[in-house]
Write an enzyme that holds these catalytic residues in place. Structure first.
Site, PDB file in Angstrom:
ATOM      1  N   TYR A 151     -37.588  30.365 -27.098  1.00  0.00           N
ATOM      2  CA  TYR A 151     -38.559  29.324 -26.749  1.00  0.00           C
ATOM      3  C   TYR A 151     -38.447  28.175 -27.726  1.00  0.00           C
ATOM      4  O   TYR A 151     -38.421  28.403 -28.930  1.00  0.00           O
ATOM      5  CB  TYR A 151     -39.992  29.896 -26.788  1.00  0.00           C
ATOM      6  N   GLU A 205     -40.196  24.700 -27.372  1.00  0.00           N
ATOM      7  CA  GLU A 205     -40.976  23.513 -26.985  1.00  0.00           C
ATOM      8  C   GLU A 205     -40.901  22.459 -28.086  1.00  0.00           C
ATOM      9  O   GLU A 205     -40.996  22.785 -29.269  1.00  0.00           O
ATOM     10  CB  GLU A 205     -42.444  23.907 -26.746  1.00  0.00           C
ATOM     11  N   ASP A 260     -30.641   6.053 -10.519  1.00  0.00           N
ATOM     12  CA  ASP A 260     -30.568   7.496 -10.251  1.00  0.00           C
ATOM     13  C   ASP A 260     -29.134   7.797  -9.815  1.00  0.00           C
ATOM     14  O   ASP A 260     -28.756   7.575  -8.666  1.00  0.00           O
ATOM     15  CB  ASP A 260     -31.576   7.885  -9.170  1.00  0.00           C
ATOM     16  N   THR A 288     -28.804  14.307 -12.256  1.00  0.00           N
ATOM     17  CA  THR A 288     -28.620  15.754 -12.277  1.00  0.00           C
ATOM     18  C   THR A 288     -27.306  16.011 -13.003  1.00  0.00           C
ATOM     19  O   THR A 288     -26.505  15.094 -13.222  1.00  0.00           O
ATOM     20  CB  THR A 288     -28.508  16.346 -10.853  1.00  0.00           C
ATOM     21  N   LYS A 311     -23.835  17.989  -9.834  1.00  0.00           N
ATOM     22  CA  LYS A 311     -23.137  17.465  -8.656  1.00  0.00           C
ATOM     23  C   LYS A 311     -21.727  17.045  -9.079  1.00  0.00           C
ATOM     24  O   LYS A 311     -20.976  17.901  -9.519  1.00  0.00           O
ATOM     25  CB  LYS A 311     -23.989  16.363  -8.014  1.00  0.00           C
ATOM     26  N   ARG A 336     -26.936  23.668 -13.056  1.00  0.00           N
ATOM     27  CA  ARG A 336     -28.076  23.001 -12.421  1.00  0.00           C
ATOM     28  C   ARG A 336     -29.022  22.539 -13.515  1.00  0.00           C
ATOM     29  O   ARG A 336     -29.552  23.342 -14.279  1.00  0.00           O
ATOM     30  CB  ARG A 336     -28.817  23.958 -11.491  1.00  0.00           C
TER      31      ARG A 336
HETATM   32  C1  LIG Z   1     -29.979  15.636  -5.913  1.00  0.00           C
HETATM   33  C2  LIG Z   1     -30.782  14.417  -6.229  1.00  0.00           C
HETATM   34  C3  LIG Z   1     -31.989  14.489  -6.945  1.00  0.00           C
HETATM   35  C4  LIG Z   1     -32.754  15.762  -7.201  1.00  0.00           C
HETATM   36  O1  LIG Z   1     -32.131  16.759  -7.815  1.00  0.00           O
HETATM   37  P1  LIG Z   1     -32.697  18.268  -7.750  1.00  0.00           P
HETATM   38  O2  LIG Z   1     -31.987  18.850  -8.906  1.00  0.00           O
HETATM   39  O3  LIG Z   1     -32.305  18.791  -6.417  1.00  0.00           O
HETATM   40  O4  LIG Z   1     -34.179  18.216  -7.922  1.00  0.00           O
HETATM   41  C5  LIG Z   1     -32.610  13.300  -7.313  1.00  0.00           C
HETATM   42  N1  LIG Z   1     -32.079  12.119  -6.985  1.00  0.00           N
HETATM   43  C6  LIG Z   1     -30.943  12.010  -6.265  1.00  0.00           C
HETATM   44  C7  LIG Z   1     -30.420  10.660  -5.920  1.00  0.00           C
HETATM   45  C8  LIG Z   1     -30.268  13.157  -5.846  1.00  0.00           C
HETATM   46  O5  LIG Z   1     -29.168  13.035  -5.109  1.00  0.00           O
END
Ligand SMILES: *Cc1c(COP(=O)(O)O)cnc(C)c1O
Length: 428
Positions: free
Chosen positions: A62, A64, A208, A234, A237, A243
């Protein structure tokens, strides 16, 4: 990168002994991922090294708080793990500050709202059916119920974002926060263009880059770093990590972002994930990863050309990145029917709305496909004609109910996949 050929129960002997039922399911998922052509643009295959880092005793701790400022003792090692990972993130993306604790992309974006907005404040983002993400102010998301979401789209004639429309909306609505980027956007994002609009209305600009982080890291898409206040991404991807998510920012926003993630939104960070993100960032800084990012884009562009030549209608006419959005209206097959038939043929895609879709979101007109995972297997551009031909045959078969073509394609897919073993998976 490929794991040695070891039976599943020997790869994970403790799991096989303790829980044969779940061990068998994990092995079955491995087989599925090995044998299918995975074309979902948000998915990938992580390396064996990233997998190993994800399954470590770091998860027992942990922690935090932040390195040097924790609420629990015993952080001698964890502080080093988090600092190393954050430093790699800053270096790779060229931003002043990195927070590597967000549990995933959606909580990372929620932390951005918490850092800069009060409930009811206005956020400007791309609408979900036009390619944006739920968390950019869409109605069913907390971000669209607790905040005033105003949404831009793409032009009907070009399938692309129109910055004049974005600017008009921004001037009329005076958002405090603007999101650029999305989840079904096949074209380059004009970060500089968004930045000049954000400056004009005094909004905080967030890029994003969840989908394209790996392309940016690998130099295959322009970087938002010189233009934006915050980068949200993220890590699982195109970046090909575990993840998780990260928030990068200019120095002036570091404190607001950190306080929003913890204690604003989260408790203890997932330290095993932090370590695995660190491994992925190290991999992403290599020349090999630069070629990977370039190959992802080449494969997508080639696949797009092959599909267009077979009469498929690509939203915006093609792609600049890793994904293709296909409107199947002209093929006379709903997106979901096509996606299900493709799945039976071992080609995994997702059904997706297309801009100005006349069908409902749970039964839309399109499919969304991408090349990050197949490129991680080393499948070259010269195979994209084969992939396009499979998609053509199966979509046609979906329309006529021709299951024998579907099973024919299934065995051809399996044969090609056997020739390109995936990272992190056992070879048969
Ligand atoms: C995949 C995605 C997210 C969210 O990601 P999660 O890990 O699924 O919550 C946010 N913004 C964009 C543009 C995404 O493609």
């Amino acid at each position: 990168m490929t794991a040695p050929s070891v039976p599943a129960d020997l790869r994970r002997p403790a799991l096989a002994a303790a829980d044969p039922e779940l061990a068998a399911l994990v092995a079955a998922e491995e087989r599925l991922q090995a044998d299918t052509l995975r074309l979902i643009p948000s998915e990938n295959y992580v390396s064996a090294a990233v997998l190993e880092a994800s399954g470590t005793v770091l998860q027992n701790k942990y922690s935090e708080g932040y390195p040097g400022k924790r609420y629990y003792e015993g952080q001698q090692i964890i502080d080093q793990v988090e600092t190393l990972t954050a430093e790699r993130a800053k270096g790779l993306f060229g931003m002043d500050h990195a927070n590597v604790q967000p549990y995933s992309g959606s909580p990372a974006n929620l932390a951005v709202y918490l850092a800069f907005l009060k409930p009811g404040d206005t956020v400007l983002g791309m609408s979900l059916p036009m390619g944006g993400h739920l968390t950019h102010g869409w109605g069913v998301s907390a971000t669209g119920t607790w905040f005033n979401g105003v949404q831009y789209g793409v032009r009907r004639d070009t399938g692309r974002v129109d910055l004049d429309e974005v600017r008009d909306l921004a001037l009329a609505e005076r958002p405090k926060l603007i999101f650029c980027g999305g989840t079904a956007v096949p074209r380059e994002i004009d970060f500089a263009g968004f930045a000049s609009i954000a400056r004009e209305v005094g909004a905080v600009l967030v890029a994003d880059i969840a989908h394209i982080a790996g392309l940016i890291a690998g130099g295959a898409h322009p970087s938002p770093a010189p233009h934006v206040d915050v980068v949200s991404t993220t890590t699982h991807k195109t970046l090909r990590g575990p993840r998780g998510a990260m928030l990068l920012s200019r120095a002036e926003h570091a404190r607001a972002i950190d306080r929003a993630v913890f204690p604003g939104l989260q408790g203890g960070p997932h330290n095993q994930t932090t370590a695995a993100i660190g491994v992925a960032l190290r991999e992403a800084a290599t020349p090999d990863f630069r070629s990977y990012a370039r190959d992802v884009v080449t494969n997508a562009r080639t696949l797009g050309e092959e599909l267009a030549a077979r009469g498929f209608d690509l939203v915006s006419g093609g792609t600049d990145n890793h994904l293709l959005l296909i409107d199947l209206t002209a093929k006379d097959v709903p997106g979901k029917v096509a996606a299900k038939a493709l799945d039976r043929a071992g080609i995994v895609v997702n059904h997706n709305s297309v801009p100005y879709d006349t069908r409902k979101p749970f039964d839309p007109s399109g499919i969304r496909i991408g090349t990050p995972a197949l490129t991680s297997r080393g499948i070259p551009a010269s195979e994209m004609a084969t992939v396009a031909e499979w998609i053509t045959r199966v979509v046609q078969a979906a329309r006529t109910g021709d299951e024998s073509t579907v099973s024919e394609v299934r065995s051809e897919v399996k044969a090609l996949m056997d020739g390109y073993p995936a990272p992190g998976l056992p070879v048969s």
